[in-house]
Design a protein around this motif. Sequence first.
Motif, PDB file in Angstrom:
ATOM      1  N   GLN A  82       0.819  -1.223   0.000  1.00 15.90           N
ATOM      2  CA  GLN A  82       0.000   0.000   0.000  1.00 15.90           C
ATOM      3  C   GLN A  82       0.850   1.269   0.000  1.00 15.90           C
ATOM      4  OE1 GLN A  82      -2.206  -0.563   3.598  1.00 15.90           O
ATOM      5  NE2 GLN A  82      -3.491  -2.180   2.759  1.00 15.90           N
ATOM      6  N   LEU A  83       2.155   1.106   0.083  1.00 11.62           N
ATOM      7  CA  LEU A  83       3.024   2.276   0.243  1.00 11.62           C
ATOM      8  C   LEU A  83       4.378   1.979  -0.409  1.00 11.62           C
ATOM      9  CD1 LEU A  83       2.698   4.947   2.020  1.00 11.62           C
ATOM     10  CD2 LEU A  83       4.098   3.798   3.718  1.00 11.62           C
ATOM     11  N   THR A  84       4.976   3.010  -1.020  1.00 14.14           N
ATOM     12  CA  THR A  84       6.332   2.820  -1.540  1.00 14.14           C
ATOM     13  C   THR A  84       7.319   3.285  -0.470  1.00 14.14           C
ATOM     14  OG1 THR A  84       6.406   5.046  -2.434  1.00 14.14           O
ATOM     15  CG2 THR A  84       5.560   3.322  -3.895  1.00 14.14           C
ATOM     16  N   VAL A  85       8.569   2.889  -0.648  1.00 17.11           N
ATOM     17  CA  VAL A  85       9.591   3.284   0.333  1.00 17.11           C
ATOM     18  C   VAL A  85       9.756   4.810   0.348  1.00 17.11           C
ATOM     19  CG1 VAL A  85      12.047   3.124   0.912  1.00 17.11           C
ATOM     20  CG2 VAL A  85      10.793   1.067   0.287  1.00 17.11           C
ATOM     21  N   ASP A  86       9.674   5.434  -0.830  1.00 19.32           N
ATOM     22  CA  ASP A  86       9.817   6.901  -0.875  1.00 19.32           C
ATOM     23  C   ASP A  86       8.710   7.594  -0.071  1.00 19.32           C
ATOM     24  OD1 ASP A  86      12.094   6.839  -2.306  1.00 19.32           O
ATOM     25  OD2 ASP A  86      11.135   7.077  -4.262  1.00 19.32           O
ATOM     26  N   LYS A  87       7.492   7.091  -0.227  1.00 21.64           N
ATOM     27  CA  LYS A  87       6.371   7.668   0.533  1.00 21.64           C
ATOM     28  C   LYS A  87       6.558   7.400   2.027  1.00 21.64           C
ATOM     29  CE  LYS A  87       3.159   8.871  -2.690  1.00 21.64           C
ATOM     30  NZ  LYS A  87       2.896  10.272  -2.915  1.00 21.64           N
TER      31      LYS A  87
END
Lengths: 319, 433
Positions: free
Chosen positions: B409-414
Amino acid sequence: MSISTAPAAEPAAATTPPAPVRRTRRFRHAREWWFGALLVLPALALAFTFKLVPLVRGVTTSFESSSGFGDSSFAGFDNYTRMFDDPMVLASFRNALLVVATLPVWIVVPLVLAVLIHQRAPGWKFFRAVYFIPYTIAPIVVGIMFRQILAPDGPINALLRTVGLEPLALEWLNGRNSALFSLVAVALWSFFGLGVMTYLAGLATIPDEVLEAAYLDGAGFWRRLFSVVVPMLRPTVAYWSVLCASGVLIWLFPLIYALTQGGPGDATMLPEYLVFLTTFQFLDRGYGSAIGIALFVFVALISVFSVRHMFKEGTRKPR
Amino acid sequence: MFRRRLTGVLAAGVATAALLAACGGGGDDAADGPVTLKVLTWEPGGTEYWQQVKSTFEASHQDIKLDLQSVPFDKYPEVQGPYITSQSGPDVMANNAGLELFDRRGAYTPLGDKAAEINKDLVTYSGACEEFDTSKPCYGVPFSYQGNVLYYNKDVLTAAGLDPENPPATWDEFGAACDAVKKAGKTCLALGLSGTFPAYWDFPEIARNYLTEDDIRGVLNGTLSWKDPKLVQVLEKLAEITTKGWANKNAPSITMLPDGADIFQRGDAAFAGTIISDAVNWEAFGKALGDDKLGVTRWPAINPSAPLAGKFSGIEGAVYGVTKWSEKKEAGLKFITWLAGKENGELWVKYAKGQPLNKNVDPALLPESPAFKKIQELIAEPTLHAGVMLSGPEADALARGWQQVTLGQLTVDKWADQMQQALERSPTKKQGN
């Protein structure tokens, strides 16, 4: 027959009590008023001390900025404006709206069960004996129980697999939507007993003949429920609706604490749990209070419709 | 006549009562009996250990009695918070070393020059001092040591065709081992991500490969941005643990303690990363799997040449200090001095089965477990624990972000963005505080 134009004797003069009687009545009224006030005073004092004072203190704190346990300073509306940029706060209120959307289920399920018990449906004796048990189990214990029950290898999934419904054997607490609705289902299981009891108390006031007449006229279960029971039970339904509307978000706290801690991610984060986190884990008292006040307004807005309806029902004159 | 005599007797009674009250007012110099110290504790090490603390201390300090107010760990902040805000309550209390203690330092009496003398026999006590610097004010006394290691089940490794005496030492080796374990039908790393606990403990194990001690102090002070490439790399590697399928699939919704640990204790997983003292450590795992089946190793190194890669991210356990408002500071100081001593260190080993900080503890008392001995080796070279440098919002965002990254549900950048927002929301890390 002649008509007299002489002024008629004043009837009031005949009914006006003498002065000593008036004084006695006034004295009695005053005494009753003071007695009534005395009886109400403890409740007022308690409400003032434990409701109004904390509320005012909460509002005051929400305008303060604090750092850990250090002194606080006036922050104006900063804490409130911060909320609009905080994704966790927005997610928590979005989840709260989803929970509120389940209110019809909270109102109807206990009603159906209560009517089934009241109409002595097969197995009613067993249900009458057990329906209140979940409500007597501490919510935190319910949470711990359901952590096992809802586990991927837990009894619910085992049952689903046994009866050939493997595709329905989800990881209940792992998904974004399934986690929130699992949480609500557990809360409903925990609290429906209170609703059933409330409805049974209301059903006891409906004369048996009315339901029997409907039955003899050929009305089925749902027809009797919606055309006879619900109209006659309107005040009770309204009372339970208000209780659910104002309580549903608050009842979930211990279950979130034991089951999901607001996760995964923000999937089960609700404003009350966020108030707890912000105040006690993040040590941001001012911001925690501001979220708490926002929750108070949110619940008040939801409840106001039900309360208005209940007030109208309560003040309606009997036909 | 009688009334006058009665008045005289009453006046004398009142005067006597007032005098007694004044004498028993709780000052340090009470000559009429022992001073009673109120101690707020969550009983780290267990009730039996604390009963021993009370009886042993009172036996050697006839002038001081301990009144222990024991509160469950999860309720502790709720009980302690009002004491601190009202500046009243216990004479001695505890907080975890690091940021938790620093946040509450206003409630403790700084030890001043006495800090070095009291703590002289401890392996380390910097977690009780501001910015982990013993030359700065210190607020109390630790006596236990805490940190994270990788426990492993030798039988599971053997069944997967791996050598249990040579567990994976690098990130790549660990990945290969996980593939083998999965092929053998077991979970590689038992993990529970619900709550802040595992993120808080696992973060430093990865961070050691990218950060220096100065960087870790930067995390503490809030001056190292979460958008810094070093921290982003740490998040990427944390994400790999779950996105590469090394951990159990339901990790985001279960807790590490007890759920994740249960998977390991049942023999269903090869590895479990958890703590060395207190709950669920080598002793519990040894009992469940057999001491001879339990292995202990350092978390695999990602950059073996990094200056901190071979070190142990250790942190002192609970730090006990004398409260600022206590009227019995001298007695409180005697108690915490005793806590740092050898006698308590030996009680800690014997009854709490924990890692002592006191260097003079009789080695003969140390447990015979091979896992315990291996831990003794690993902790010999300590460094700062990056996990305890995180503020509440950061630890929470780290845990929730890891859950979301795992679920896609989420990228590392986010995640890094959310961490930076959490840092900026941390009241205790606001620049200028």
